[in-house]
Design an enzyme around this catalytic site. Structure first.
Site, PDB file in Angstrom:
ATOM      1  N   CYS A  15       0.841  -1.201   0.000  1.00  0.00           N
ATOM      2  CA  CYS A  15       0.000   0.000   0.000  1.00  0.00           C
ATOM      3  C   CYS A  15       0.873   1.248   0.000  1.00  0.00           C
ATOM      4  O   CYS A  15       2.105   1.151   0.030  1.00  0.00           O
ATOM      5  CB  CYS A  15      -0.900   0.005   1.237  1.00  0.00           C
ATOM      6  N   CYS A  18       3.601   1.666   2.702  1.00  0.00           N
ATOM      7  CA  CYS A  18       4.932   1.065   2.451  1.00  0.00           C
ATOM      8  C   CYS A  18       5.789   2.042   1.656  1.00  0.00           C
ATOM      9  O   CYS A  18       6.977   2.235   1.940  1.00  0.00           O
ATOM     10  CB  CYS A  18       4.797  -0.233   1.650  1.00  0.00           C
ATOM     11  N   CYS A 178      53.949   9.775 -26.337  1.00  0.00           N
ATOM     12  CA  CYS A 178      53.173   9.346 -27.504  1.00  0.00           C
ATOM     13  C   CYS A 178      51.770   9.931 -27.432  1.00  0.00           C
ATOM     14  O   CYS A 178      51.418  10.619 -26.469  1.00  0.00           O
ATOM     15  CB  CYS A 178      53.101   7.823 -27.549  1.00  0.00           C
ATOM     16  N   CYS A 287      50.587  26.096 -34.039  1.00  0.00           N
ATOM     17  CA  CYS A 287      50.083  27.465 -34.259  1.00  0.00           C
ATOM     18  C   CYS A 287      48.574  27.416 -34.515  1.00  0.00           C
ATOM     19  O   CYS A 287      47.803  28.226 -33.982  1.00  0.00           O
ATOM     20  CB  CYS A 287      50.776  28.117 -35.454  1.00  0.00           C
ATOM     21  N   CYS A 387      48.332  -0.660 -31.542  1.00  0.00           N
ATOM     22  CA  CYS A 387      47.882  -1.236 -30.267  1.00  0.00           C
ATOM     23  C   CYS A 387      46.613  -0.524 -29.806  1.00  0.00           C
ATOM     24  O   CYS A 387      46.153   0.431 -30.426  1.00  0.00           O
ATOM     25  CB  CYS A 387      48.976  -1.098 -29.199  1.00  0.00           C
ATOM     26  N   ASP A1042      60.815 -19.838   5.490  1.00  0.00           N
ATOM     27  CA  ASP A1042      59.456 -19.566   5.954  1.00  0.00           C
ATOM     28  C   ASP A1042      58.971 -20.875   6.590  1.00  0.00           C
ATOM     29  O   ASP A1042      59.444 -21.947   6.207  1.00  0.00           O
ATOM     30  CB  ASP A1042      58.598 -19.186   4.736  1.00  0.00           C
TER      31      ASP A1042
END
Length: 1497
Positions: A15, A18, A178, A287, A387, A1042
């Site tokens: 309703c 809500c 580039c 320019c 690329c 380790d």
């Protein structure tokens, strides 16, 4: 700030109450500007600040209110923002800061900025939520007023007010290399609020920015450019556009006037005029860009086109706002201020206009002619792209051009598809823009008009994407959809094992915009499929870097993935070629196809995501042609030096054929000369008689005056050798001198050429003088030199071929064919097909029969077998493979047929990567070799200098004291003049110096030993990455291990189960079944270990049913267990059957009856047994038992304490309120660890254990393996500091780790040694990779390094001693003791030195790695466990060692709190590094369980 809109689907609303509840609750949330909930549409549209909120949080908030919420669209749409200018009254009660704060509290206000004079506020707001009238009343007590009209959304550059207050900023940008750099800066800065236009010039290294100073400052722009990784500095102070007082007055009135004129403009569109200026003084594109950017920023200039070729500018402007004179002055003022601007005469004006037919108009779209097509699409062919960076550059630049709606550039098709507004730009204009970026561009034949549903203003590409779907045609949408998924490759460094791979894949899959990720460990790269609208490759790389790995985007990678070279048979004419090409180009996924009729070859580029190589071949076969792959050379022919061996053998044979007669002549002359000298001594012949006898000898007979038979024959035999035998030397020497270097060939060419030219000149002089006595020549020297040198080089290449055998053997392991199968439902085999290994695609199911090689890396999906991986891992015993296991390409299947799913194919397989690794290692230089190369560079000039000095010295000595030369000059006779003897002797000495000097042996000393060493290592399962680690390993003084996964297995295992109740009360099998079932729902490592143990003991893959499962972190679990009776019944039945089989005297019939009967009983009893009993189970520590009112007896407590003292974790189990079992779990030590540690110590190395675990566990493990120095509770990030600390003490450190979190320490150590099992081969961080999971290989790698370095030193001694002794002998220093060398002797000695060095290196092939049996025998009785008092434990990063296990109460509290904090933070994702903030794999924190934060089962 960025406002975004998201639609959330909401289910469960009944309703309007809500709806109101959701709107009130969500509307109050921080960062939510507006929410509208629709009961009919069952959704909520939320406008929110993306920096404060996220769609997931909003969905969760609605979910928490009791409604079902789901995101309707995963990509939130940007919301268009409006801007308003407010004038703040001078006598305001509030400060400007308070006004800003008050405004920002209101919904819909996104941003507020104050002008420098604090009199104007620029408010950015969401027009759908609020408006200007509401905003001026938002601050009570302050009378705000609108100082400028609201800017219409999307009006952008047409709005006069923002243009009027624009500033041009020129920046010097350094670091661009580039066009990708320029597009990055333009893309990043162009998106900032307040930036109107930006142009970056790569040539001039500068950026021109037009911006609004009230929205953004010059300093902020500079900071943003620097954040992108470039250096930015102001060229000049940003200058407002120069305008006269009258023009300023006009501008002040302009906005209002513009507002009144707006309706007129829309109806007529004739308020603008076009002017053409002639501009002298332009030199380049910079320019042009400077003029365009400056003039287009002027108020009321709608378009400007500047042509460098025509020296003109066509400007479209509003004459009501600005005059021609002002425009002219503005152009002349543009930096560098040297442009001359004039109005052309009428004829010229007419000539200039047509060439610029399509100026970039910015007029409003509404002024279009109704009949004109709204947009058009043009396809431009673009050449020169290499690329994805090029693609992004072109798309970035074109998408910012006015009138461009969308751009899609295809690298594969070498073209760009552009949708544009024909009133604002033209195809020619777009083409020239692409050419200005340095690419070749040409127009395709046709332009396609595409009608759009509604005209849209010229917006940037981002805003185009945010339009609702209804705007675009279906065709256009389909194109957009196809573009949404892109693929990129990222080079990942620092991965050491499969755990790193899983870490990256798991974390990246969670990120928005990433569809899939596949990481290849051996290749060190990740293939990522992503949505470019949400995320871009550099951001993906950054996410990987945040996880603690190195990551860079591979710009030009991936093109090779889809290239296919085929041989096509059956083509007869050009029609066949066209048929194949046209059919393939129509096939989805084929990007490019070229078929050559002459060679019968087809070159095809395809997208491997859409189509595979076999599909392409099938398409060609369906057309009626036969096709096959172009066979690639899979052999290791480039490694066996066959070509060089053939070449030097041929050279040797040619030289030898001509050298034998020369040697014969020389020996004959030497014998005759010695006889003459004897005759002179014994028969007292006069000099005249001796001379007459000498000239009467057959070889001394003169053919012409001055030309003897001997000299003529020697000359004829020398010329072919000089030309054919020395051809290669001359070419190589020429190349060396051309590059200003001097090598061995230069020395050889000098020696032979000097000898030949000197002899030839002497002979000509003698013939010219018609000499009666024949001159002495050196024609015998070049043939003999070339013979020995060719022989030396031939033998050297034969030996070099042997050094590469290991690599050649690895390459030959690769299978050539694969059997691909098609599976139906339930893995039923439908068909199988034999294909070339290069045609296997990822995801294919490959069948491998017994005795066959695995063609690719994969995962077993069906079958059981034993696999021989010895050639790859060095593990002699076959490895069992069952479904789920991984297999390595090149290993051999032994006894069962397997079906595998291909995971890595082609160059990505482990074998290919190992081959690449070994190749790189064999070509890399050790530091000692670099010294040798430098030495060789100085060596040749020095030898030439020594040779010249020798020549001059002997000439001087000869003329000063001729007796010395006369005495030691072999074969001297009076018939030769003294001067000639001196000159000849001097030349002989200097040529011998050139011949004997040998930089080759110095150059060969290291690389041959490195090649043999790395090859032998690879055969023994030790991959050494190059000369440097091979050389460094012998200098190591400290080896740091380790603990987890290196010294220990890395996974907890049940070590002991103590049953606390009698077997008749609770059978042992039953207890194991109950406990195993209870723990089967746990994800904790300890729980997994218990379940695994119970399954193994019960010999069953399935257990009972577990319900009501609950976990209490730090204590234990509780649950209910059912359905274990059937499991126990099966177990008992198996025992019975085994007993029956063991009874030999039983009839077969009885057996069958017995074995059939129980099956009926099971069927009958099972249903009742299933529901028969439910057990209540508790598993955990003491505290968990106490909480559940269970008493732990003293003897049980003592047993638990003893286990904990030994570094184990003790767990109690209770069933139905009775304590019935004690389970001890530990990460067990590898069996070879103790021997490895003992052997390293006996080699004189210090051994240290470093772990993230607590000190108790670390001390226990250290005592078992014999290590006395331990660093415990060290965080991964501190492991690096520990290694550095040891290095600062002047020690060379080798770090041994399994790489879960050791990669930074592996990289920091002088030598990083990574332990991998099977395909878990460490790639980047480690210098040495042990393919087998065997700690004895650590001993072997250091031992191999020591042996190799010893061999290199022996080689150097050989080479240096040889040169140091040989050169003085050749120079005649030892003449007084009668030691004289001929040139041919020198060249023979030189060849011998090179060959001896190579043979010395080949002795390394006999290396055998230390066997465990021998070492155990040697260590018998000497290895013992260390007592706790002998072990020094250092906690954390501090250096205070604790000798005794007794810790003070304070120390214990600190240690446990530190361990708890570590475990608390271990799961939290760190921005800097996830890997570096995880403790060791399974920190089994011991001590009282109550204090332990990591034992939730």
């Amino acid at each position: 700030m960025e406002a975004k809109s998201v639609v959330i689907g909401v289910e469960g609303m009944t309703c309007n109450s809500c709806v109101q509840t959701i709107e009130e609750h969500i509307g109050k949330m921080n960062g939510v500007h507006h929410i509208e909930v629709s009961l009919e549409d069952k959704n909520a549209v939320v406008i929110y600040d993306s920096k404060v909120q996220s769609p997931a949080v909003l969905r969760e908030a609605i979910h928490d209110m009791g409604f079902d919420a789901a995101l309707a669209d995963s990509n939130p749409q940007p919301v268009l923002l409006d801007t308003i200018f407010l004038t703040i009254p001078t006598q305001s009660a509030l400060t400007s800061k308070q006004i800003c704060g008050a405004l920002l509290k209101n919904k819909g206000i996104v941003d507020v900025k104050m002008s420098a004079d604090q009199k104007t506020a620029v408010v950015t707001f969401i027009s759908s939520v609020t408006n200007g009238k509401q905003i001026i009343h938002m601050v009570p007590g302050v009378d705000l007023s609108i100082s400028a009209p609201e800017v219409a959304p999307g009006a952008g550059e047409d709005a006069s007010w923002p243009q009027a207050s624009s500033v041009v900023l020129r920046l010097r940008v350094e670091g661009m290399s580039c066009h990708s750099c320029t597009s990055t800066i333009e893309g990043k800065i162009g998106k900032l609020q307040g930036i109107q236009r930006i142009k970056v010039s790569l040539d001039n290294q500068e950026a021109a920015v037009v911006y609004q100073p009230h929205l953004i400052t010059a300093e902020e722009i500079k900071q943003q450019i620097e954040a992108a990784g470039f250096t930015a500095s102001s060229k000049k102070q940003p200058r407002p556009l120069k305008l006269s007082a009258i023009e300023l007055e006009r501008l002040r009135n302009a906005p209002l006037k513009g507002a009144e004129l707006a309706p007129k403009e829309n109806s007529t569109g004739n308020d603008t005029q076009t002017v053409v200026f002639r501009i002298d003084g332009m030199h380049c594109r910079s320019c042009v860009l400077n003029i365009q950017s400056t003039v287009s920023a002027l108020p009321s200039v709608t378009s400007v086109v500047v042509s460098l070729e025509k020296k003109s500018a066509v400007i479209n402007y509003n004459p009501n706002l600005i005059g021609i004179d002002v425009l002219r002055k503005a152009i002349e003022a543009v930096s560098p201020g040297t442009f001359k601007v004039s109005l052309p005469d009428e004829g010229e004006n007419v000539a200039l206009l047509p060439t610029l037919a399509s100026p970039l108009k910015l007029s409003p779209p509404a002024s279009r002619d109704a009949g004109q097509p709204l947009t058009q699409v043009v396809v431009i062919n673009i050449e020169g792209m290499t690329c994805n960076s090029c693609v992004q550059s072109i798309e970035g630049v074109l998408s910012r051009k006015a009138g461009v709606k969308s751009v899609h550039v295809s690298l594969a098709n070498c073209n760009g598809t552009i949708e544009y507004d024909p009133l604002q730009t033209s195809p020619e204009d777009l083409r020239s823009s692409i050419e200005d970026m340095g690419f070749d561009a040409s127009l395709s034949e046709a332009e396609l008009p595409v009608a759009m549903a509604q005209p849209s203003p010229p917006l940037r590409l981002e805003s185009q994407k945010s339009e609702p779907p209804s705007r675009a045609s279906p065709a256009h949408l389909a194109g957009q959809e196809a573009k949404t998924i892109s693929k990129c490759y990222i080079q990942v460094t620092g991965m050491t094992c499969a755990s790193c791979v899983a870490n990256i894949e798991r974390n990246l899959r969670r990120e928005d915009g990433i569809h899939s990720i596949l990481v290849a460990l051996m290749a060190g790269k990740a293939e990522v499929r992503y949505n470019p609208a949400v995320i871009h490759p550099s951001a993906i790389a950054e996410l990987i870097r945040e996880l603690g790995f190195g990551a860079t985007v591979m710009e030009n990678y991936g093109e090779g993935d889809g290239i296919l070279e085929l041989v096509v048979r059956g083509m007869t004419c050009a029609s066949c070629v066209h048929k194949i090409e046209s059919t393939l180009m129509k096939t989805n996924g084929v990007l490019y196809c070229s078929v050559a009729l002459a060679t019968n070859k087809a070159h095809i580029k395809y997208d491997p995501e859409i189509i595979g190589p076999r599909d392409v071949i099938q398409v060609i076969k369906d057309l009626g042609f036969t096709t096959s792959l172009v066979k690639k050379d899979r052999s290791a022919s480039h490694l066996d030096h066959k070509q060089e061996i053939r070449q030097w053998k041929r050279s040797f044979v040619v030289s030898l054929v001509f050298c034998i007669p020369v040697m014969g002549l020389m020996i004959y002359m030497m014998v005759m000369d010695s006889r003459l000298s004897d005759a002179h001594a014994h028969h007292n012949m006069s000099d005249e008689e001796l001379e007459a006898l000498h000239s009467s000898m057959a070889l001394e007979y003169q053919l012409l005056p001055g030309l003897s038979v001997m000299n003529f024959l020697s000359f004829l035999l020398c010329v072919p050798v000089q030309i054919f035998g020395g051809w290669h030397f001359y070419i190589q020497a020429y190349k060396a001198l051309k590059h200003k270097t001097a090598n061995m060939d230069v020395l050889i060419v000098l020696a032979t050429s000097i000898a030949f030219v000197y002899s030839f000149v002497i002979l000509l002089v003698a013939m010219a003088e018609k000499a009666k006595v024949n001159p002495v020549t050196f024609f015998d020297t070049p043939p003999m030199l070339f013979v020995f040198i060719s022989l030396g080089r031939w033998l050297e290449h034969v030996a070099k071929g042997k050094t590469s055998e290991a690599l050649a053997r690895l390459i030959s392991l690769q299978a050539t064919e694969a059997t691909i199968v098609t599976l139906g439902p339930d893995n039923v085999l439908l068909s199988e097909e034999q294909v070339d290994v290069e045609l296997v695609q990822r995801g294919d199911v490959v069948k491998v029969v017994p005795g066959g090689k695995f063609p690719v890396d994969g995962r077993v999906i069906e079958g059981h077998s034993m696999v021989d991986e010895s050639l790859i891992t060095g593990e002699a015993m076959p490895v069992t493979k069952k479904p789920g296991n991984t297999v390595i390409a090149g290993s051999i299947n032994q006894n069962g047929s397997l079906l595998i799913s291909a995971t890595h194919v082609g160059a990505d397989t482990t074998l290919s990567q190992i081959v690449k690794l070994v190749e790189e290692a064999q070509t890399s230089k050790a530091p000692i070799q670099q010294f040798a190369d430098k030495l060789s560079g100085y060596f040749v000039p020095c030898i030439v200098a020594v040779s010249v000095v020798t020549l001059l010295a002997w000439i001087i000595i000869g003329f000063v004291d001729f007796e010395i030369v006369e005495k030691y000059f072999l074969g001297y006779n009076k018939s030769i003049s003294a001067a000639e003897v001196i000159i000849r002797f001097a030349f002989q000495a200097s040529i011998t110096v050139l011949c004997i000097a040998c930089p080759c042996s110095l150059g060969l000393a290291t690389p041959t030993a490195v090649m043999v060493g790395t090859g032998v290592g690879a055969q023994n399962g030790i991959l050494i990455k190059g000369g440097e680690p091979l050389e460094m390993a012998h200098k190591v003084k400290v080896v740091v291990f380790d603990k987890t996964g290196t010294i220990t297995h890395g996974t907890p295992e049940v070590t002991q189960v103590k049953f606390l109740v009698e077997g008749n009360q609770l059978p042992h099998n039953k207890m194991l079944a109950i406990v195993g079932t209870a723990e089967s729902n746990s994800e904790h490592p300890l729980g997994v270990a218990i379940t695994k143990y119970c399954k193994k003991e019960l010999d069953s893959e399935t257990l009972g049913t577990c319900t009501d499962f609950q976990v209490v972190p730090g204590c234990g679990i509780s649950c209910k267990v059912t359905n274990i009776e059937a499991l126990l019944y099966r177990k008992n039945k198996m025992v019975e059957e085994n007993n029956i089989k063991n009874v030999t005297l039983v009839k077969i019939e009885e057996n069958t009856d017995e074995s059939v009967q129980p099956a009926l009983i099971i069927d009958a009893e099972l249903p009742t047994a299933m529901t028969s009993q439910k057990y209540s189970v508790l598993i955990g520590n003491r505290e968990w038992m106490n909480r559940n009112c269970l008493l732990v007896k003293n003897e049980v407590d003592r047993a638990m304490t003893e286990h904990e003292r030994r570094g184990r974790t003790a767990v109690l189990a209770a069933v139905d309120g009775v304590l019935c079992g004690l389970i001890a779990i530990a990460d067990t030590v590898k069996p070879e660890a103790e021997l490895a540690v003992y052997t390293l110590k006996s080699m004189g190395l210090e051994v240290v254990l470093m772990t993230g675990d607590n000190s108790k566990t670390a001390r226990s493990i250290a005592s078992q393996v014999g290590i006395t120095k331990v660093f415990a509770e060290v965080l991964p990030s501190h492991k690096v500091a520990k290694v550095k600390q040891l290095q600062d003490e002047g020690k060379r450190v080798a770090m041994v780790g399994d790489g879960i979190n050791d990669s930074p320490a592996l990289a920091m150590a002088n030598v990083g040694i990574a332990i991998g099992t099977g395909t878990d081969v460490a790639i980047e961080a480690a210098d040495v990779v042990l393919i087998k999971d065997d700690l004895m290989d650590v001993v072997a790698s250091i031992d191999l390094s020591r042996k190799t370095v010893k061999r290199i030193r022996i080689n150097f001694v050989f080479a240096l001693i040889y040169n140091l002794i040989g050169v003085p002998i050749a120079a005649g220093v030892f003449l007084p003791i009668g030691l004289v060398l001929q040139p041919w002797m020198g060249s023979a000695a030189m060849a011998a030195s090179s060959v001896s060095v190579v043979l010395s290196s080949l002795l390394l092939k006999m290396y055998q790695k230390p066997s465990s049996e021998k070492l155990e025998f040697r260590a018998r009785g000497q290895m013992r466990h260390k007592s706790p008092s002998e072990i020094s434990v250092h906690v954390g990063i501090d250096e205070t060692g604790t000798g005794s296990p007794k810790l003070s109460l304070m120390d214990r509290i600190i240690n446990y709190s530190r361990a708890s904090i570590n475990s608390l933070f271990s799961d939290k994702r760190s921005v800097n590094s996830v890997v570096l903030n995880e403790p060791d794999k399974h920190s089994l924190l011991v001590g009282d369980f109550g204090e332990d934060d990591d034992t939730a089962l």
